[in-house]
Write a protein that holds these residues in place. Structure first.
Motif, PDB file in Angstrom:
ATOM      1  N   LEU A  45      34.704 -41.352 -49.520  1.00 51.96           N
ATOM      2  CA  LEU A  45      34.630 -40.044 -48.975  1.00 51.96           C
ATOM      3  C   LEU A  45      33.641 -39.238 -49.633  1.00 51.96           C
ATOM      4  CD1 LEU A  45      35.196 -38.103 -46.685  1.00 51.96           C
ATOM      5  CD2 LEU A  45      37.076 -37.204 -48.398  1.00 51.96           C
ATOM      6  N   ILE A  46      32.651 -38.662 -48.942  1.00 46.81           N
ATOM      7  CA  ILE A  46      31.715 -37.590 -49.188  1.00 46.81           C
ATOM      8  C   ILE A  46      32.116 -36.285 -48.713  1.00 46.81           C
ATOM      9  CG2 ILE A  46      29.373 -36.879 -50.003  1.00 46.81           C
ATOM     10  CD1 ILE A  46      28.518 -39.699 -49.436  1.00 46.81           C
ATOM     11  N   PRO A  47      32.877 -35.528 -49.269  1.00 51.38           N
ATOM     12  CA  PRO A  47      33.041 -34.184 -48.451  1.00 51.38           C
ATOM     13  C   PRO A  47      32.108 -32.974 -48.522  1.00 51.38           C
ATOM     14  CG  PRO A  47      34.197 -34.137 -50.507  1.00 51.38           C
ATOM     15  CD  PRO A  47      33.621 -35.579 -50.450  1.00 51.38           C
ATOM     16  N   GLY A  48      31.900 -32.139 -47.639  1.00 50.22           N
ATOM     17  CA  GLY A  48      30.821 -30.951 -47.895  1.00 50.22           C
ATOM     18  C   GLY A  48      29.476 -31.714 -47.856  1.00 50.22           C
ATOM     19  N   CYS A  49      29.315 -32.863 -47.022  1.00 49.48           N
ATOM     20  CA  CYS A  49      28.204 -34.024 -47.188  1.00 49.48           C
ATOM     21  C   CYS A  49      26.785 -33.313 -47.005  1.00 49.48           C
ATOM     22  CB  CYS A  49      28.475 -35.235 -46.417  1.00 49.48           C
ATOM     23  SG  CYS A  49      28.415 -34.783 -44.401  1.00 49.48           S
ATOM     24  N   GLY A  50      26.614 -32.287 -46.155  1.00 50.08           N
ATOM     25  CA  GLY A  50      25.358 -31.826 -45.906  1.00 50.08           C
ATOM     26  C   GLY A  50      24.552 -32.714 -45.216  1.00 50.08           C
ATOM     27  N   ASN A  51      23.362 -32.968 -45.648  1.00 52.89           N
ATOM     28  CA  ASN A  51      22.555 -34.139 -44.877  1.00 52.89           C
ATOM     29  C   ASN A  51      22.516 -35.553 -45.616  1.00 52.89           C
ATOM     30  OD1 ASN A  51      21.206 -32.475 -42.873  1.00 52.89           O
ATOM     31  ND2 ASN A  51      19.920 -31.716 -44.441  1.00 52.89           N
ATOM     32  N   GLY A  52      23.732 -35.633 -46.487  1.00 54.28           N
ATOM     33  CA  GLY A  52      24.321 -37.096 -46.475  1.00 54.28           C
ATOM     34  C   GLY A  52      23.529 -38.036 -47.098  1.00 54.28           C
ATOM     35  N   TYR A  53      22.489 -37.724 -47.955  1.00 60.21           N
ATOM     36  CA  TYR A  53      21.742 -38.766 -48.575  1.00 60.21           C
ATOM     37  C   TYR A  53      22.726 -40.037 -49.390  1.00 60.21           C
ATOM     38  CZ  TYR A  53      18.650 -35.378 -47.365  1.00 60.21           C
ATOM     39  OH  TYR A  53      17.915 -34.268 -46.764  1.00 60.21           O
ATOM     40  N   GLU A  54      23.684 -39.550 -50.030  1.00 67.54           N
ATOM     41  CA  GLU A  54      24.607 -40.234 -50.710  1.00 67.54           C
ATOM     42  C   GLU A  54      25.232 -41.328 -49.785  1.00 67.54           C
ATOM     43  OE1 GLU A  54      24.049 -36.528 -52.684  1.00 67.54           O
ATOM     44  OE2 GLU A  54      25.115 -37.031 -50.675  1.00 67.54           O
ATOM     45  N   ASN A  78      22.325 -34.311 -37.941  1.00 65.32           N
ATOM     46  CA  ASN A  78      21.092 -34.896 -38.650  1.00 65.32           C
ATOM     47  C   ASN A  78      21.113 -36.165 -39.189  1.00 65.32           C
ATOM     48  OD1 ASN A  78      19.927 -32.528 -38.142  1.00 65.32           O
ATOM     49  ND2 ASN A  78      20.127 -31.665 -40.148  1.00 65.32           N
ATOM     50  N   LEU A  79      22.310 -36.434 -39.911  1.00 62.07           N
ATOM     51  CA  LEU A  79      22.617 -37.694 -40.376  1.00 62.07           C
ATOM     52  C   LEU A  79      22.798 -38.775 -39.466  1.00 62.07           C
ATOM     53  CD1 LEU A  79      23.229 -38.904 -43.292  1.00 62.07           C
ATOM     54  CD2 LEU A  79      25.531 -37.995 -42.880  1.00 62.07           C
ATOM     55  N   LYS A  80      23.733 -38.546 -38.335  1.00 62.78           N
ATOM     56  CA  LYS A  80      23.694 -39.402 -37.268  1.00 62.78           C
ATOM     57  C   LYS A  80      22.089 -39.838 -36.766  1.00 62.78           C
ATOM     58  CE  LYS A  80      28.018 -37.937 -35.570  1.00 62.78           C
ATOM     59  NZ  LYS A  80      28.684 -37.433 -34.414  1.00 62.78           N
ATOM     60  N   ASP A  89      33.424 -42.821 -35.916  1.00 59.26           N
ATOM     61  CA  ASP A  89      34.623 -42.343 -36.950  1.00 59.26           C
ATOM     62  C   ASP A  89      34.158 -42.153 -38.183  1.00 59.26           C
ATOM     63  OD1 ASP A  89      34.397 -44.868 -37.824  1.00 59.26           O
ATOM     64  OD2 ASP A  89      36.629 -45.548 -37.255  1.00 59.26           O
ATOM     65  N   GLN A  90      33.132 -42.468 -38.694  1.00 63.45           N
ATOM     66  CA  GLN A  90      32.569 -42.340 -40.089  1.00 63.45           C
ATOM     67  C   GLN A  90      31.963 -40.765 -40.200  1.00 63.45           C
ATOM     68  OE1 GLN A  90      30.206 -46.243 -40.177  1.00 63.45           O
ATOM     69  NE2 GLN A  90      31.014 -45.902 -42.119  1.00 63.45           N
ATOM     70  N   PHE A  91      31.871 -40.228 -39.073  1.00 65.30           N
ATOM     71  CA  PHE A  91      31.398 -38.577 -39.234  1.00 65.30           C
ATOM     72  C   PHE A  91      32.607 -37.850 -38.970  1.00 65.30           C
ATOM     73  CE2 PHE A  91      28.030 -41.661 -38.493  1.00 65.30           C
ATOM     74  CZ  PHE A  91      26.833 -41.172 -39.046  1.00 65.30           C
ATOM     75  N   ILE A  92      32.956 -37.017 -40.010  1.00 66.59           N
ATOM     76  CA  ILE A  92      34.160 -36.266 -39.782  1.00 66.59           C
ATOM     77  C   ILE A  92      33.977 -34.638 -39.714  1.00 66.59           C
ATOM     78  CG2 ILE A  92      36.496 -35.652 -40.534  1.00 66.59           C
ATOM     79  CD1 ILE A  92      36.277 -38.251 -41.953  1.00 66.59           C
TER      80      ILE A  92
END
Length: 195
Positions: A45-54, A78-80, A89-92
Motif C-alpha cells: 500500500l502507498i497511502p496519500g499516494c498523490g501522483n503515485g510514481y512509486e 491522473n494515475l489511472k 480496485d487498486q485505486f482507493i
C-alpha cells in the motif's frame, strides 16, 4: 483559524497545481529499496499516494499486488490516465483512517508530513493495524523542526523513535544518503517492522 486538511483541501491543491512536493518521478531512496525486494506477490500500500510514481514503478517491475490510497480524486485520476492495464480496485479514494485491509508492506512517501501533527499517534496505530504480522512500514520522514506552518510538517529522529517504538521494531532510522537534491539533509530513511 486552523485550516482543515480534508479531501477538499487536497483536491484544491492538485487542481491549482500547488503540489510542490511532487517530484515528477520516484525518489531515489524508495526506488533503491524497491529494487532489492524479491517477493513480487507482496501486498503493498502507498497511502496519500498523490501522483503515485512509486506505484507506477512497482507495477512496471512486476509488483502487481500493489494499491494506492488518496483522499483526493485528481491524483488518482491522473494515475489511472498514466497507467494502462490497471485494476480499478487498486485505486482507493478514502480517508486513510477509515481504510480497512492488511498489507505486507506500506511505503511512506510524504504522507506522514502532510497530516496534522495532532494525528501522529493515530497514524502509528493505524499503520500497525493495516500491516500483517511482521509487516513492514518503510520510507522517508522529514527531519527539520516541527512548527505550526505546513504541510509539510517536520519532526526529529527522537520524536519518531518515541512515537513508533511501542508498535514497531525499529530496524533502521538514519539520514538518507541518497535523497534527491532539494531534500538532502532533511530526510530520514526508515524500516519499521510490526511488533
Amino acid at each position: 483559524m486552523k485550516m482543515k486538511l480534508n479531501s477538499n483541501y487536497w483536491e484544491n491543491r492538485y487542481l491549482n497545481d500547488d503540489a510542490v512536493w511532487d517530484t515528477g518521478i520516484i525518489t531515489t531512496p524508495i526506488k533503491e529499496y524497491i529494487d532489492q525486494l524479491d517477493n513480487k506477490s507482496a501486498k503493498i500500500l502507498i497511502p496519500g499516494c498523490g501522483n503515485g510514481y512509486e506505484f507506477e514503478y512497482l507495477l512496471n517491475n512486476g509488483f502487481s499486488n500493489s494499491f494506492v490510497l488518496d483522499y483526493a480524486e485528481s491524483p488518482l485520476r491522473n494515475l489511472k490516465n498514466r497507467i494502462s492495464g490497471h485494476n480499478e480496485d487498486q485505486f482507493i479514494q478514502s480517508d486513510f483512517f477509515e481504510h480497512d485491509s492488511q498489507y505486507d508492506l506500506i511505503l511512506e512517501q510524504t504522507f506522514f508530513c502532510a497530516l496534522d501533527p495532532g494525528l501522529r499517534t493515530e497514524y502509528v496505530k493505524k499503520m500497525h493495524d493495516l500491516l500483517s504480522p511482521k509487516g513492514k512500514l518503510v520510507g522517508l520522514l522529514f527531519q527539520f523542526p516541527l512548527t505550526e506552518s505546513g504541510p509539510p510538517f517536520g519532526g526529529s529522529k527522537e520524536e519518531y523513535l518515541n512515537l513508533f517504538s511501542s508498535y514497531f521494531e525499529i530496524k533502521k532510522l538514519e539520514p538518507a544518503y541518497n535523497s534527491i537534491k532539494p531534500r538532502q539533509g532533511n530526510e530520514l530513511f526508515f524500516i519499521f517492522t510490526k511488533k
